[in-house]
Design a protein around this motif. Sequence first.
Motif, PDB file in Angstrom:
ATOM      1  N   ASP A  59       0.609  -1.231  -0.093  1.00 44.06           N
ATOM      2  CA  ASP A  59      -0.077   0.148   0.018  1.00 44.06           C
ATOM      3  C   ASP A  59       0.886   1.123   0.147  1.00 44.06           C
ATOM      4  O   ASP A  59       2.050   1.279   0.733  1.00 44.06           O
TER       5      ASP A  59
ATOM      6  N   HIS B 229      -6.238   1.974 -11.176  1.00 40.93           N
ATOM      7  CA  HIS B 229      -6.339   0.695 -11.619  1.00 40.93           C
ATOM      8  C   HIS B 229      -5.546   0.260 -12.875  1.00 40.93           C
ATOM      9  O   HIS B 229      -4.804  -0.652 -12.856  1.00 40.93           O
TER      10      HIS B 229
ATOM     11  N   ARG C 131     -15.081   8.392   0.822  1.00 41.56           N
ATOM     12  CA  ARG C 131     -14.279   7.233  -0.316  1.00 41.56           C
ATOM     13  C   ARG C 131     -14.917   7.010  -1.661  1.00 41.56           C
ATOM     14  O   ARG C 131     -16.321   7.092  -1.390  1.00 41.56           O
TER      15      ARG C 131
HETATM   16  P1  NAD Z   1      -9.617   3.201   0.048  1.00 35.55           P
HETATM   17  O1  NAD Z   1      -9.280   4.614  -0.071  1.00 35.55           O
HETATM   18  O2  NAD Z   1     -10.203   3.079   1.654  1.00 35.55           O
HETATM   19  O3  NAD Z   1      -8.476   2.421  -0.282  1.00 35.55           O
HETATM   20  C1  NAD Z   1      -7.457   2.385  -1.167  1.00 35.55           C
HETATM   21  C2  NAD Z   1      -6.065   1.987  -0.556  1.00 35.55           C
HETATM   22  O4  NAD Z   1      -5.049   2.097  -1.768  1.00 35.55           O
HETATM   23  C3  NAD Z   1      -5.635   3.038   0.357  1.00 35.55           C
HETATM   24  O5  NAD Z   1      -5.173   2.398   1.324  1.00 35.55           O
HETATM   25  C4  NAD Z   1      -4.770   3.785  -0.522  1.00 35.55           C
HETATM   26  O6  NAD Z   1      -3.565   4.169   0.454  1.00 35.55           O
HETATM   27  C5  NAD Z   1      -4.011   2.775  -1.485  1.00 35.55           C
HETATM   28  N1  NAD Z   1      -3.572   3.220  -2.646  1.00 35.55           N
HETATM   29  C6  NAD Z   1      -3.750   4.301  -3.339  1.00 35.55           C
HETATM   30  N2  NAD Z   1      -2.960   4.388  -4.490  1.00 35.55           N
HETATM   31  C7  NAD Z   1      -2.089   3.334  -4.275  1.00 35.55           C
HETATM   32  C8  NAD Z   1      -1.087   2.586  -5.408  1.00 35.55           C
HETATM   33  N3  NAD Z   1      -0.797   3.410  -6.474  1.00 35.55           N
HETATM   34  N4  NAD Z   1      -0.180   1.943  -4.741  1.00 35.55           N
HETATM   35  C9  NAD Z   1      -1.002   0.856  -3.688  1.00 35.55           C
HETATM   36  N5  NAD Z   1      -1.721   1.649  -2.896  1.00 35.55           N
HETATM   37  C10 NAD Z   1      -2.272   2.703  -3.257  1.00 35.55           C
HETATM   38  O7  NAD Z   1     -10.477   2.709  -1.080  1.00 35.55           O
HETATM   39  P2  NAD Z   1     -11.570   1.433  -1.070  1.00 35.55           P
HETATM   40  O8  NAD Z   1     -12.865   1.827  -0.508  1.00 35.55           O
HETATM   41  O9  NAD Z   1     -11.061   0.480  -0.655  1.00 35.55           O
HETATM   42  O10 NAD Z   1     -11.784   1.264  -2.605  1.00 35.55           O
HETATM   43  C11 NAD Z   1     -10.726   0.664  -3.545  1.00 35.55           C
HETATM   44  C12 NAD Z   1     -11.424   0.184  -4.814  1.00 35.55           C
HETATM   45  O11 NAD Z   1     -12.553  -0.894  -4.546  1.00 35.55           O
HETATM   46  C13 NAD Z   1     -12.140   1.256  -5.701  1.00 35.55           C
HETATM   47  O12 NAD Z   1     -11.857   0.980  -6.864  1.00 35.55           O
HETATM   48  C14 NAD Z   1     -13.426   0.917  -5.484  1.00 35.55           C
HETATM   49  O13 NAD Z   1     -14.476   1.235  -6.427  1.00 35.55           O
HETATM   50  C15 NAD Z   1     -13.559  -0.478  -5.023  1.00 35.55           C
HETATM   51  N6  NAD Z   1     -14.723  -0.968  -4.308  1.00 35.55           N
HETATM   52  C16 NAD Z   1     -15.590  -2.089  -4.647  1.00 35.55           C
HETATM   53  C17 NAD Z   1     -16.668  -2.182  -3.759  1.00 35.55           C
HETATM   54  C18 NAD Z   1     -17.555  -3.413  -4.180  1.00 35.55           C
HETATM   55  O14 NAD Z   1     -18.638  -3.353  -3.774  1.00 35.55           O
HETATM   56  N7  NAD Z   1     -17.091  -4.185  -5.133  1.00 35.55           N
HETATM   57  C19 NAD Z   1     -16.858  -1.533  -2.575  1.00 35.55           C
HETATM   58  C20 NAD Z   1     -15.999  -0.666  -2.223  1.00 35.55           C
HETATM   59  C21 NAD Z   1     -14.981  -0.031  -3.128  1.00 35.55           C
END
Ligand code: NAD
Length: 326
Positions: A38, A78, A155
């Motif tokens: 992360d 992504h 978020r």
């Molecule tokens: P979040 O902000 O809580 O977590 C993202 C994490 O990624 C953070 O800890 C951040 O420090 C880290 N990060 C950012 N850039 C990075 C990089 N280049 N390399 C490594 N780490 C990096 O976000 P989240 O809510 O966990 O969402 C993450 C993804 O999951 C998003 O694409 C979101 O659309 C998806 N999501 C999907 C669902 C679902 O129902 N399937 C639900 C929530 C989120």
Amino acid sequence: MNKGKTIKIGVIGVGHLGNFHLKQLKEIPQISISGLYDSDSNRADEISKLYNVISYSSVDKLLKESDTISIVTPTNNHYSVADKALNSGCHLFIEKPITNNIEHAGLLLNKAEKLNKIIQVGHIERFNPAFTVLKNLDIQPRFIEAHRLAEFNPRGNDVPVILDLMIHDLDIILSLVKSEIKDIKANGVKVVSATVDIANARVEFENGCVANLTASRISQKIMRKMRLFQERDYITIDFQNGVLEEYKVYDKSPSPKKGDQVAELGGEEKKYVLYRKPDVPNHDALREELIHFADSILNVQKPETDGQSAAKALSLALEIQKIIDS
Ligand code: NAD
């Protein structure tokens, strides 16, 4: 299942959802966890300690130790993370939406095909216990009404609500309606964030089916419901609570099975409504989704929610967004 074989998976991004990925991955026998990365080192340390999983100081180090990667970073990165992981020879699980633009999705799909790598995308509702029952019913909807309402949360606001929430319903609808899209009408408003927070879309298909979708991330109440209307049949699915209900109309009194109810409709011609509430399995959708991913890799099979279907959902979401922006 491929007995005895395991995949070595690394998790990139261990924020809100990445935390749950690790929690579930630890419980799946056909998976061993190679580590995590992360960009926020404090978060990486915290989650590394919580699950006793190695935290790497760079993506490259994690990629070296992995044959598979789960990408749970914010949507806007992504593509860059996925591209790097593909170049390193990994299969990919990418959280939804696959990318934030269709060109990048296409590039990933082409590269994965060339390198013989699997991409599964986190369209988790296809693994929702209630949906796993619904998809086995005879589904030929003429009208669909979808509501996906969430409370405000900073978020996910890096992308419009269409890419964040509505995309779940778009993916489900595209999996159910086997017809091309004829017309789209849409509207949306930026109420709190810099991108659209509430949106409505009316998607008309060539076969006459119409889907009316509303998605909001500024709601006071949480709701994830879809209602499907087809000839002599009304099905309602509550994704939030895992409930499925069906009302079927008959000319003659049907024979109810255990738990079914029959009601007589008033009017000149007698009609009967059979109400069913099928049993829904009690499984965790995220775990099922990740098991499906592992099995797809081990058995060299196309996942149900593969990159192609995710790109179709993204393309429709972006089309809706374009109409709202115009
Ligand atoms: P979040 O902000 O809580 O977590 C993202 C994490 O990624 C953070 O800890 C951040 O420090 C880290 N990060 C950012 N850039 C990075 C990089 N280049 N390399 C490594 N780490 C990096 O976000 P989240 O809510 O966990 O969402 C993450 C993804 O999951 C998003 O694409 C979101 O659309 C998806 N999501 C999907 C669902 C679902 O129902 N399937 C639900 C929530 C989120």
